[in-house]
Write an enzyme that holds these catalytic residues in place. Structure first.
Site, PDB file in Angstrom:
ATOM      1  N   SER A 173       0.880  -1.176   0.000  1.00 56.86           N
ATOM      2  CA  SER A 173       0.000   0.000   0.000  1.00 56.86           C
ATOM      3  C   SER A 173       0.911   1.219   0.000  1.00 56.86           C
ATOM      4  O   SER A 173       2.119   1.089   0.278  1.00 56.86           O
ATOM      5  CB  SER A 173      -0.819  -0.015   1.294  1.00 56.86           C
ATOM      6  OG  SER A 173      -1.409   1.240   1.544  1.00 56.86           O
ATOM      7  N   TYR A 177      -1.665  -1.302  10.226  1.00 60.44           N
ATOM      8  CA  TYR A 177      -1.658  -1.317   8.760  1.00 60.44           C
ATOM      9  C   TYR A 177      -0.302  -0.806   8.268  1.00 60.44           C
ATOM     10  O   TYR A 177       0.345  -1.434   7.425  1.00 60.44           O
ATOM     11  CB  TYR A 177      -2.817  -0.457   8.232  1.00 60.44           C
ATOM     12  CG  TYR A 177      -3.147  -0.733   6.779  1.00 60.44           C
ATOM     13  CD1 TYR A 177      -3.808  -1.901   6.407  1.00 60.44           C
ATOM     14  CD2 TYR A 177      -2.791   0.166   5.786  1.00 60.44           C
ATOM     15  CE1 TYR A 177      -4.109  -2.165   5.072  1.00 60.44           C
ATOM     16  CE2 TYR A 177      -3.090  -0.086   4.445  1.00 60.44           C
ATOM     17  CZ  TYR A 177      -3.749  -1.256   4.101  1.00 60.44           C
ATOM     18  OH  TYR A 177      -4.040  -1.515   2.773  1.00 60.44           O
ATOM     19  N   LYS A 193       2.305  -3.244   6.293  1.00 64.11           N
ATOM     20  CA  LYS A 193       2.560  -2.930   4.878  1.00 64.11           C
ATOM     21  C   LYS A 193       4.021  -2.524   4.671  1.00 64.11           C
ATOM     22  O   LYS A 193       4.609  -2.833   3.634  1.00 64.11           O
ATOM     23  CB  LYS A 193       1.593  -1.850   4.384  1.00 64.11           C
ATOM     24  CG  LYS A 193       0.140  -2.315   4.366  1.00 64.11           C
ATOM     25  CD  LYS A 193      -0.055  -3.550   3.483  1.00 64.11           C
ATOM     26  CE  LYS A 193      -1.491  -3.985   3.363  1.00 64.11           C
ATOM     27  NZ  LYS A 193      -1.662  -5.138   2.478  1.00 64.11           N
TER      28      LYS A 193
HETATM   29  N1  LIG Z   1      -8.658  -0.610  -1.166  1.00 65.54           N
HETATM   30  C1  LIG Z   1      -7.614   0.173  -0.986  1.00 65.54           C
HETATM   31  O1  LIG Z   1      -7.746   1.405  -0.984  1.00 65.54           O
HETATM   32  C2  LIG Z   1      -6.249  -0.419  -0.820  1.00 65.54           C
HETATM   33  C3  LIG Z   1      -5.141   0.436  -0.923  1.00 65.54           C
HETATM   34  C4  LIG Z   1      -3.866  -0.101  -0.769  1.00 65.54           C
HETATM   35  C5  LIG Z   1      -3.704  -1.452  -0.529  1.00 65.54           C
HETATM   36  N2  LIG Z   1      -4.795  -2.262  -0.409  1.00 65.54           N
HETATM   37  C6  LIG Z   1      -4.563  -3.679  -0.155  1.00 65.54           C
HETATM   38  O2  LIG Z   1      -5.161  -4.437  -1.186  1.00 65.54           O
HETATM   39  C7  LIG Z   1      -5.398  -5.765  -0.729  1.00 65.54           C
HETATM   40  C8  LIG Z   1      -6.816  -6.176  -1.103  1.00 65.54           C
HETATM   41  O3  LIG Z   1      -7.725  -5.399  -0.352  1.00 65.54           O
HETATM   42  P1  LIG Z   1      -9.061  -4.752  -0.975  1.00 65.54           P
HETATM   43  O4  LIG Z   1      -8.958  -3.301  -0.813  1.00 65.54           O
HETATM   44  O5  LIG Z   1      -9.335  -5.328  -2.280  1.00 65.54           O
HETATM   45  O6  LIG Z   1     -10.120  -5.237   0.139  1.00 65.54           O
HETATM   46  P2  LIG Z   1     -11.375  -6.222   0.075  1.00 65.54           P
HETATM   47  O7  LIG Z   1     -11.827  -6.340   1.484  1.00 65.54           O
HETATM   48  O8  LIG Z   1     -12.345  -5.760  -0.940  1.00 65.54           O
HETATM   49  O9  LIG Z   1     -10.720  -7.591  -0.409  1.00 65.54           O
HETATM   50  C9  LIG Z   1      -9.869  -8.323   0.430  1.00 65.54           C
HETATM   51  C10 LIG Z   1     -10.202  -9.798   0.338  1.00 65.54           C
HETATM   52  O10 LIG Z   1      -9.306 -10.500   1.212  1.00 65.54           O
HETATM   53  C11 LIG Z   1     -10.047 -11.509   1.868  1.00 65.54           C
HETATM   54  N3  LIG Z   1      -9.396 -11.912   3.116  1.00 65.54           N
HETATM   55  C12 LIG Z   1      -9.418 -11.283   4.307  1.00 65.54           C
HETATM   56  N4  LIG Z   1      -8.746 -11.999   5.216  1.00 65.54           N
HETATM   57  C13 LIG Z   1      -8.286 -13.101   4.594  1.00 65.54           C
HETATM   58  C14 LIG Z   1      -7.520 -14.228   4.994  1.00 65.54           C
HETATM   59  N5  LIG Z   1      -7.123 -14.366   6.268  1.00 65.54           N
HETATM   60  N6  LIG Z   1      -7.210 -15.158   4.077  1.00 65.54           N
HETATM   61  C15 LIG Z   1      -7.645 -15.049   2.778  1.00 65.54           C
HETATM   62  N7  LIG Z   1      -8.385 -14.020   2.352  1.00 65.54           N
HETATM   63  C16 LIG Z   1      -8.697 -13.050   3.246  1.00 65.54           C
HETATM   64  C17 LIG Z   1     -11.422 -10.909   2.088  1.00 65.54           C
HETATM   65  O11 LIG Z   1     -12.414 -11.927   2.312  1.00 65.54           O
HETATM   66  C18 LIG Z   1     -11.625 -10.131   0.797  1.00 65.54           C
HETATM   67  O12 LIG Z   1     -12.277 -10.927  -0.182  1.00 65.54           O
HETATM   68  C19 LIG Z   1      -5.135  -5.740   0.773  1.00 65.54           C
HETATM   69  O13 LIG Z   1      -3.856  -6.273   1.023  1.00 65.54           O
HETATM   70  C20 LIG Z   1      -5.167  -4.262   1.097  1.00 65.54           C
HETATM   71  O14 LIG Z   1      -4.426  -3.963   2.242  1.00 65.54           O
HETATM   72  C21 LIG Z   1      -6.059  -1.781  -0.542  1.00 65.54           C
END
Ligand SMILES: NC(=O)c1ccc[n+]([C@@H]2O[C@H](COP(=O)([O-])OP(=O)(O)OC[C@H]3O[C@@H](n4cnc5c(N)ncnc54)[C@H](O)[C@@H]3O)[C@@H](O)[C@H]2O)c1
Length: 279
Positions: free
Chosen positions: A143, A156, A160
């Protein structure tokens, strides 16, 4: 026929948000997919959707924090497709609040999923990627919080930044070996996803900040736009994948504070400009 046809992508956290966007994009390229998530029904829905569009996809319910389940995921992939080309260690969760108000269990959950989950992916799959004898890529989702700390999201930031350090280390090690396995670290700003549903904010500040974050994420880049950028970067084997660019002045300030040994100053970054441009 695309170059990606027949290649195998394993994606954790595939049922929603960024993981889902990556899966849909990869399916569009003709890749074979292994979808992993703790959300069984969400996985099944996505798997059926992609199969309906002609993709070869399988779903494996996997909790990335459990090493046995991640090893089972690897075994299922091998049994089904006999190869892995892309491994996306993407699953992640959020936790806001003052560092000292976040409970022991909440800290443990963040470390177990965001950090240990990525370690489990690397430990379970990299030996296989090295043995295969063909090029492969490991993509870890960090992130912008992997480069810049913000208040009220300590677990977080911590997890990260550790994922960035882990990715750099892995890249150095694989280069030392002259391996055909490359590494990328994905550092997005806000992406429209369901991540805030995983937040277990308890204290008032954490709850208020959660609402601000939620707003920014709702208006974030779409997962499909993000996925297009990720696959373009992977085609060039780029290590750093920065779908949002407006964080760079803040990163420069941070690096200057380190180099000049001045005290860090928190600076709110506005990534919505290029977020909207990329939607
Ligand atoms: N959305 C943002 O703004 C953003 C920004 C930077 C980084 N990220 C990162 O992107 C990645 C995906 O997140 P997202 O934003 O798509 O969120 P999201 O919640 O839409 O998707 C995350 C998925 O991970 C699954 N998950 C949670 N715990 C789990 C586990 N223990 N084992 C397997 N699966 C698990 C959830 O069920 C979900 O389907 C994460 O690592 C998040 O930190 C997101």
């Amino acid at each position: 026929m695309s170059n990606e046809q027949g290649r195998v992508a394993v994606i954790t956290g595939a049922a929603s948000g960024i993981g889902r966007g990556l899966a849909e994009h990869a399916a569009g390229l003709g890749m074979q997919l292994v979808l992993a998530d703790v959300d069984g029904p969400g996985l099944q829905t996505l798997c059926a959707q992609l199969q309906g569009q002609g993709a070869q996809a399988i779903a494996q319910v996997t909790d990335v924090s459990d090493v046995t389940q991640v090893e089972r995921l690897r075994d299922v992939v091998l049994a089904h497709f006999q190869r892995v080309d892309l491994l996306f260690n993407n699953a992640g969760v959020m936790q806001t609040g003052y560092s000292w108000e976040i409970s022991h269990e909440q800290w443990q959950r963040m470390l177990a999923i965001n950090l240990q989950g990525t370690i489990n992916g690397i430990r379970s799959f990299v030996p296989l990627l090295l043995k295969q004898g063909h090029p492969a890529q490991v993509i870890n989702t960090a992130s912008l919080a992997g480069l810049l700390s913000s208040p009220l999201m300590a677990p977080y930031n911590v997890t990260k930044q550790a994922v960035v350090a882990l990715s750099e280390t892995l890249q150095f090690e694989l280069s030392m070996l002259g391996a055909q396995v490359s590494v990328s670290v994905l550092c997005p700003g806000p992406v429209a996803s369901e991540i805030m549903a995983s937040n277990q904010a308890r204290d008032q500040a954490g709850t208020a900040f959660s609402a601000v974050l939620d707003d920014s994420i709702r208006q974030g880049m779409t997962p499909r736009a993000l996925a297009a950028q990720v696959f373009a970067a992977l085609a060039e084997q780029r290590f750093w994948i920065f779908p949002h660019k407006d964080f760079k002045p803040a990163l420069e300030l941070r690096l200057r504070s380190i180099l000049e040994e001045t005290n860090p100053q928190f600076q709110m970054i506005d990534v919505q400009g290029d977020t909207h441009a990329a939607r």
